[in-house]
Motif scaffolding. Sequence first.
Motif, PDB file in Angstrom:
ATOM      1  N   SER A 147       0.832  -1.197   0.000  1.00  0.00           N
ATOM      2  CA  SER A 147       0.000   0.000   0.000  1.00  0.00           C
ATOM      3  C   SER A 147       0.872   1.255   0.000  1.00  0.00           C
ATOM      4  N   GLY A 148       0.512   2.203  -0.857  1.00  0.00           N
ATOM      5  CA  GLY A 148       1.231   3.461  -0.936  1.00  0.00           C
ATOM      6  C   GLY A 148       2.309   3.498  -2.002  1.00  0.00           C
ATOM      7  N   GLN A 149       2.665   2.343  -2.554  1.00  0.00           N
ATOM      8  CA  GLN A 149       3.672   2.332  -3.620  1.00  0.00           C
ATOM      9  C   GLN A 149       3.040   2.827  -4.921  1.00  0.00           C
ATOM     10  N   PRO A 150       3.872   3.259  -5.880  1.00  0.00           N
ATOM     11  CA  PRO A 150       3.338   3.806  -7.141  1.00  0.00           C
ATOM     12  C   PRO A 150       2.495   2.780  -7.897  1.00  0.00           C
ATOM     13  N   LEU A 151       1.484   3.294  -8.567  1.00  0.00           N
ATOM     14  CA  LEU A 151       0.623   2.479  -9.420  1.00  0.00           C
ATOM     15  C   LEU A 151       0.471   3.220 -10.741  1.00  0.00           C
ATOM     16  N   HIS A 152       0.737   2.533 -11.842  1.00  0.00           N
ATOM     17  CA  HIS A 152       0.622   3.114 -13.178  1.00  0.00           C
ATOM     18  C   HIS A 152      -0.309   2.223 -13.999  1.00  0.00           C
ATOM     19  N   ILE A 153      -1.286   2.829 -14.658  1.00  0.00           N
ATOM     20  CA  ILE A 153      -2.215   2.079 -15.507  1.00  0.00           C
ATOM     21  C   ILE A 153      -2.182   2.662 -16.912  1.00  0.00           C
ATOM     22  N   ASP A 154      -1.861   1.819 -17.909  1.00  0.00           N
ATOM     23  CA  ASP A 154      -1.935   2.198 -19.316  1.00  0.00           C
ATOM     24  C   ASP A 154      -3.291   1.759 -19.849  1.00  0.00           C
ATOM     25  N   ILE A 157      -7.104   1.792 -26.392  1.00  0.00           N
ATOM     26  CA  ILE A 157      -8.271   1.470 -27.218  1.00  0.00           C
ATOM     27  C   ILE A 157      -7.832   1.689 -28.654  1.00  0.00           C
ATOM     28  N   GLY A 158      -7.651   0.588 -29.389  1.00  0.00           N
ATOM     29  CA  GLY A 158      -7.122   0.680 -30.747  1.00  0.00           C
ATOM     30  C   GLY A 158      -5.727   1.258 -30.700  1.00  0.00           C
ATOM     31  N   SER A 159      -5.480   2.314 -31.454  1.00  0.00           N
ATOM     32  CA  SER A 159      -4.159   2.947 -31.439  1.00  0.00           C
ATOM     33  C   SER A 159      -4.126   4.155 -30.503  1.00  0.00           C
ATOM     34  N   ASN A 160      -5.216   4.396 -29.778  1.00  0.00           N
ATOM     35  CA  ASN A 160      -5.284   5.513 -28.833  1.00  0.00           C
ATOM     36  C   ASN A 160      -4.926   5.031 -27.436  1.00  0.00           C
ATOM     37  N   THR A 161      -4.112   5.830 -26.742  1.00  0.00           N
ATOM     38  CA  THR A 161      -3.699   5.440 -25.398  1.00  0.00           C
ATOM     39  C   THR A 161      -3.727   6.626 -24.446  1.00  0.00           C
ATOM     40  N   ALA A 162      -3.793   6.311 -23.176  1.00  0.00           N
ATOM     41  CA  ALA A 162      -3.657   7.288 -22.092  1.00  0.00           C
ATOM     42  C   ALA A 162      -3.096   6.523 -20.910  1.00  0.00           C
ATOM     43  N   ALA A 163      -2.633   7.251 -19.912  1.00  0.00           N
ATOM     44  CA  ALA A 163      -2.074   6.608 -18.735  1.00  0.00           C
ATOM     45  C   ALA A 163      -2.544   7.334 -17.491  1.00  0.00           C
ATOM     46  N   LEU A 164      -2.549   6.599 -16.400  1.00  0.00           N
ATOM     47  CA  LEU A 164      -3.027   7.112 -15.115  1.00  0.00           C
ATOM     48  C   LEU A 164      -2.025   6.701 -14.041  1.00  0.00           C
ATOM     49  N   ASP A 165      -1.600   7.640 -13.225  1.00  0.00           N
ATOM     50  CA  ASP A 165      -0.681   7.349 -12.128  1.00  0.00           C
ATOM     51  C   ASP A 165      -1.355   7.634 -10.800  1.00  0.00           C
ATOM     52  N   GLY A 166      -1.049   6.788  -9.815  1.00  0.00           N
ATOM     53  CA  GLY A 166      -1.560   6.948  -8.467  1.00  0.00           C
ATOM     54  C   GLY A 166      -0.772   6.060  -7.553  1.00  0.00           C
ATOM     55  N   THR A 167      -1.442   5.539  -6.525  1.00  0.00           N
ATOM     56  CA  THR A 167      -0.765   4.635  -5.578  1.00  0.00           C
ATOM     57  C   THR A 167      -1.606   3.391  -5.326  1.00  0.00           C
ATOM     58  N   VAL A 168      -0.932   2.333  -4.969  1.00  0.00           N
ATOM     59  CA  VAL A 168      -1.576   1.066  -4.626  1.00  0.00           C
ATOM     60  C   VAL A 168      -2.357   1.275  -3.323  1.00  0.00           C
ATOM     61  N   ALA A 169      -3.582   0.748  -3.285  1.00  0.00           N
ATOM     62  CA  ALA A 169      -4.414   0.865  -2.075  1.00  0.00           C
ATOM     63  C   ALA A 169      -3.959  -0.119  -1.025  1.00  0.00           C
TER      64      ALA A 169
END
Length: 169
Positions: A147-154, A157-169
């Motif tokens: 808990s509290g360590q970095p969390l990154h989600i890619d 959708i097709g060739s479109n991408t985004a990313a989200l950063d936060g922390t592990v619960a």
Amino acid sequence: MKKTLIAITLVAGLALTGCGKKADTVTTPTESATPTPTATLSNAFGSPITVGPGITVTISEPTTFVPGTFASNYLPGQAANVFSATLKNESGSEIDPSTFSLVASSGSNTCTDVLDGDNGISGAPTEPIATASEVTFKFAIGCDATSGQPLHIDITIGSNTAALDGTVA
């Protein structure tokens, strides 16, 4: 001798099919094997994230959960986090679900998707997402993290991408 030959044949067959082995990476049909994220948003859990024209994904804050006895891809000792995701399609064309993926990591550790029918976690949609519609689903991950360590989600959708950063619960 006959039993030895049967055992060798069985082992060779399993080795050739890769039975029980999970690929380290998943590649979805895209224009590039390593798409570049359009944006990386920090601590934007709960806010719509644009993933291409007319397409948004909203991912809830991660929460801890206890995977059920029959949960797949979870190893004891991992941090288990569950999310609710809403995919909204106002792009003007149907979204092929095989082009949609969520890939999570914590630092240098890749997180695995956890499927857990006992907890209602069945992963991303498998049916096409029609234009002018939205779908909400639960997904979960197991990470070699605390808990509290970095969390990154890619998000892809097709060739479109985004990313989200936060922390592990």
